[in-house]
Design a protein around this motif. Structure first.
Motif, PDB file in Angstrom:
ATOM      1  N   GLU A  25       0.842  -1.192   0.000  1.00 60.90           N
ATOM      2  CA  GLU A  25       0.000   0.000   0.000  1.00 60.90           C
ATOM      3  C   GLU A  25       0.877   1.242   0.000  1.00 60.90           C
ATOM      4  O   GLU A  25       1.903   1.289   0.672  1.00 60.90           O
ATOM      5  CB  GLU A  25      -0.885   0.005   1.251  1.00 60.90           C
ATOM      6  N   GLY A  26       0.467   2.248  -0.742  1.00 61.90           N
ATOM      7  CA  GLY A  26       1.205   3.497  -0.765  1.00 61.90           C
ATOM      8  C   GLY A  26       2.112   3.609  -1.959  1.00 61.90           C
ATOM      9  O   GLY A  26       2.578   4.680  -2.283  1.00 61.90           O
TER      10      GLY A  26
ATOM     11  N   THR B 271      -6.101  14.325   1.189  1.00 59.14           N
ATOM     12  CA  THR B 271      -6.825  13.241   1.847  1.00 59.14           C
ATOM     13  C   THR B 271      -8.276  13.241   1.380  1.00 59.14           C
ATOM     14  O   THR B 271      -8.898  14.304   1.261  1.00 59.14           O
ATOM     15  CB  THR B 271      -6.760  13.402   3.370  1.00 59.14           C
TER      16      THR B 271
ATOM     17  N   LYS C  41     -12.236  10.974   1.399  1.00 56.11           N
ATOM     18  CA  LYS C  41     -13.112   9.943   1.936  1.00 56.11           C
ATOM     19  C   LYS C  41     -14.176   9.637   0.885  1.00 56.11           C
ATOM     20  O   LYS C  41     -14.408  10.433  -0.025  1.00 56.11           O
ATOM     21  CB  LYS C  41     -13.763  10.385   3.244  1.00 56.11           C
TER      22      LYS C  41
ATOM     23  N   LEU D 112      -2.374   5.516  -5.587  1.00 62.58           N
ATOM     24  CA  LEU D 112      -2.291   4.881  -4.263  1.00 62.58           C
ATOM     25  C   LEU D 112      -3.216   3.680  -4.256  1.00 62.58           C
ATOM     26  O   LEU D 112      -4.434   3.821  -4.399  1.00 62.58           O
ATOM     27  CB  LEU D 112      -2.695   5.862  -3.167  1.00 62.58           C
TER      28      LEU D 112
ATOM     29  N   ILE E  24      -5.305   0.923  -2.475  1.00 63.54           N
ATOM     30  CA  ILE E  24      -5.946   0.802  -1.166  1.00 63.54           C
ATOM     31  C   ILE E  24      -5.776  -0.632  -0.681  1.00 63.54           C
ATOM     32  O   ILE E  24      -6.163  -1.587  -1.369  1.00 63.54           O
ATOM     33  CB  ILE E  24      -7.440   1.177  -1.248  1.00 63.54           C
TER      34      ILE E  24
ATOM     35  N   THR F  25     -12.109   0.038   3.507  1.00 57.40           N
ATOM     36  CA  THR F  25     -11.483   1.352   3.650  1.00 57.40           C
ATOM     37  C   THR F  25     -12.331   2.421   2.961  1.00 57.40           C
ATOM     38  O   THR F  25     -12.781   2.232   1.829  1.00 57.40           O
ATOM     39  CB  THR F  25     -10.074   1.349   3.037  1.00 57.40           C
TER      40      THR F  25
ATOM     41  N   GLU G 225     -11.309   5.944   3.480  1.00 58.40           N
ATOM     42  CA  GLU G 225     -10.528   7.184   3.593  1.00 58.40           C
ATOM     43  C   GLU G 225      -9.059   6.876   3.313  1.00 58.40           C
ATOM     44  O   GLU G 225      -8.547   5.838   3.727  1.00 58.40           O
ATOM     45  CB  GLU G 225     -10.667   7.787   4.995  1.00 58.40           C
ATOM     46  N   ALA G 226      -8.387   7.774   2.613  1.00 62.95           N
ATOM     47  CA  ALA G 226      -6.971   7.567   2.309  1.00 62.95           C
ATOM     48  C   ALA G 226      -6.319   8.888   1.953  1.00 62.95           C
ATOM     49  O   ALA G 226      -6.976   9.816   1.486  1.00 62.95           O
ATOM     50  CB  ALA G 226      -6.803   6.573   1.152  1.00 62.95           C
ATOM     51  N   THR G 227      -5.010   8.947   2.173  1.00 67.92           N
ATOM     52  CA  THR G 227      -4.190  10.111   1.827  1.00 67.92           C
ATOM     53  C   THR G 227      -3.248   9.721   0.702  1.00 67.92           C
ATOM     54  O   THR G 227      -2.500   8.748   0.824  1.00 67.92           O
ATOM     55  CB  THR G 227      -3.372  10.596   3.035  1.00 67.92           C
TER      56      THR G 227
END
Length: 320
Positions: free
Chosen positions: A15-16, A92, A94, A131, A133, A139, A141-143
């Motif tokens: 992830e990321g 970020t 959602k 990105l 997930i 999930t 929400e993510a930045t």
């Protein structure tokens, strides 16, 4: 059919990391359905007495199948930005929980160089960021990190289930913030207006005359101890100018609600005045909050450097 048939070349990374949905096309998308149609139907075996008698015995419950729509791609929502968490290199988002089970979900960003930033697809070579997930079905929400500062992007979600890839709607263009790292005791981007010369406190009139000749400039200011320096860029090796706080005879500002402008009057033969504007700073808050924060920091620096009990700040009546 495995995930590789859908063209996720980066499947399996953490992830990321930056992911792309590379190699996915309509032919791949249709492949699972075609394979299922090609399989011959198998008739159920005829019932027997043994089978009938087995119905009377206790049986195990059928396994729960999580698939609310076995014939459609996933419906992907538009991500909603949490604006208060925007920074110079990340945003970020959602979104509502997906109503179908998916195997992959990616948050994508493309520079908003055109009305539809994804008109030519997702392209990391053209500045796209992705990105993946980690838990796509829970999930919400993510930045997304590693964005370029002061760049406008559009964002979207892209999902994959066994029937193919689904691209969600784009967000509006969102600009990352100005790069403004913490340095010294206080730092940030400020607007420096042309130097004023004349008696301390004569703010009105003089400013208008000076602005006809020169325009305000934005500099990165750093207060380190008693030294106030300003730079054309954050990482500029040479400062544009500097000022020792001990040379400030008086500070003043116009006494009106929402003021964001401060004057530093020097103790020199020309009675030079530096006039600063304080724009909104995401690390501090609104422009007025930024002004108050800098005012306190500069006042404290004057007290420390000159050994004063306190440093007064003069207020000037509003021009209104």
């Amino acid at each position: 059919m495995g995930d590789e048939d859908f063209g996720f070349d980066d499947f399996g990374a953490d992830e990321g990391e930056d992911f792309g949905f590379d190699g996915f096309d309509e032919d791949d998308e249709a492949a699972p359905a075609e394979a299922a149609a090609a399989e011959p139907a198998v008739a159920d075996p005829p019932a027997t007495e043994n089978a009938a008698s087995s119905d009377a015995s206790p049986s195990k419950p059928a396994p729960k199948v999580i698939d609310d729509d076995s014939t459609a791609k996933a419906k992907v929502p538009c991500p909603l930005e949490l604006e208060e968490r925007r920074s110079w290199d990340s945003c970020t988002f959602k979104w509502a929980k997906l109503d179908q089970t998916v195997t992959k979900l990616q948050l994508q960003a493309m520079p908003a160089n055109k009305k539809n930033a994804f008109a030519d697809g997702f392209d990391r070579k053209a500045g796209g960021k992705g990105l993946m997930i980690a838990d796509p079905n829970s999930t919400t929400e993510a930045t997304i990190p590693k964005l370029d500062y002061e760049v406008s992007y559009q964002f979207r979600l892209v999902a994959l289930n066994k029937h193919g890839k689904s691209e969600g709607p784009n967000t509006e263009s969102i600009a990352t913030l100005v790069y403004s790292p913490d340095r010294g005791d206080k730092s940030g981007w400020l607007i420096k207006r042309p130097n004023l010369r004349g008696r301390a406190g004569t703010l009105r009139g003089t400013r208008r005359l000076s602005l006809k000749k020169q325009k305000p400039e934005r500099y990165f200011f750093v207060l380190d101890g008693a030294l106030l320096s300003w730079y054309s860029q954050v990482d500029a090796p040479q400062e544009v100018g500097f000022l020792h706080i001990n040379k400030v005879k008086e500070m003043s500002y116009i006494n009106e609600e929402g003021t964001t402008r401060l004057c530093l009057h020097l103790n020199d033969k020309d009675e030079t005045t530096y006039e600063l504007d304080f724009p909104e700073d995401p690390r501090v808050g609104a422009a007025e909050t930024s002004f108050k924060s800098w005012l306190k920091c500069l006042t404290d620096a004057r007290v420390r450097s000159a050994g004063l009990e306190k440093a007064t700040v003069k207020t000037i009546a509003s021009e209104r």
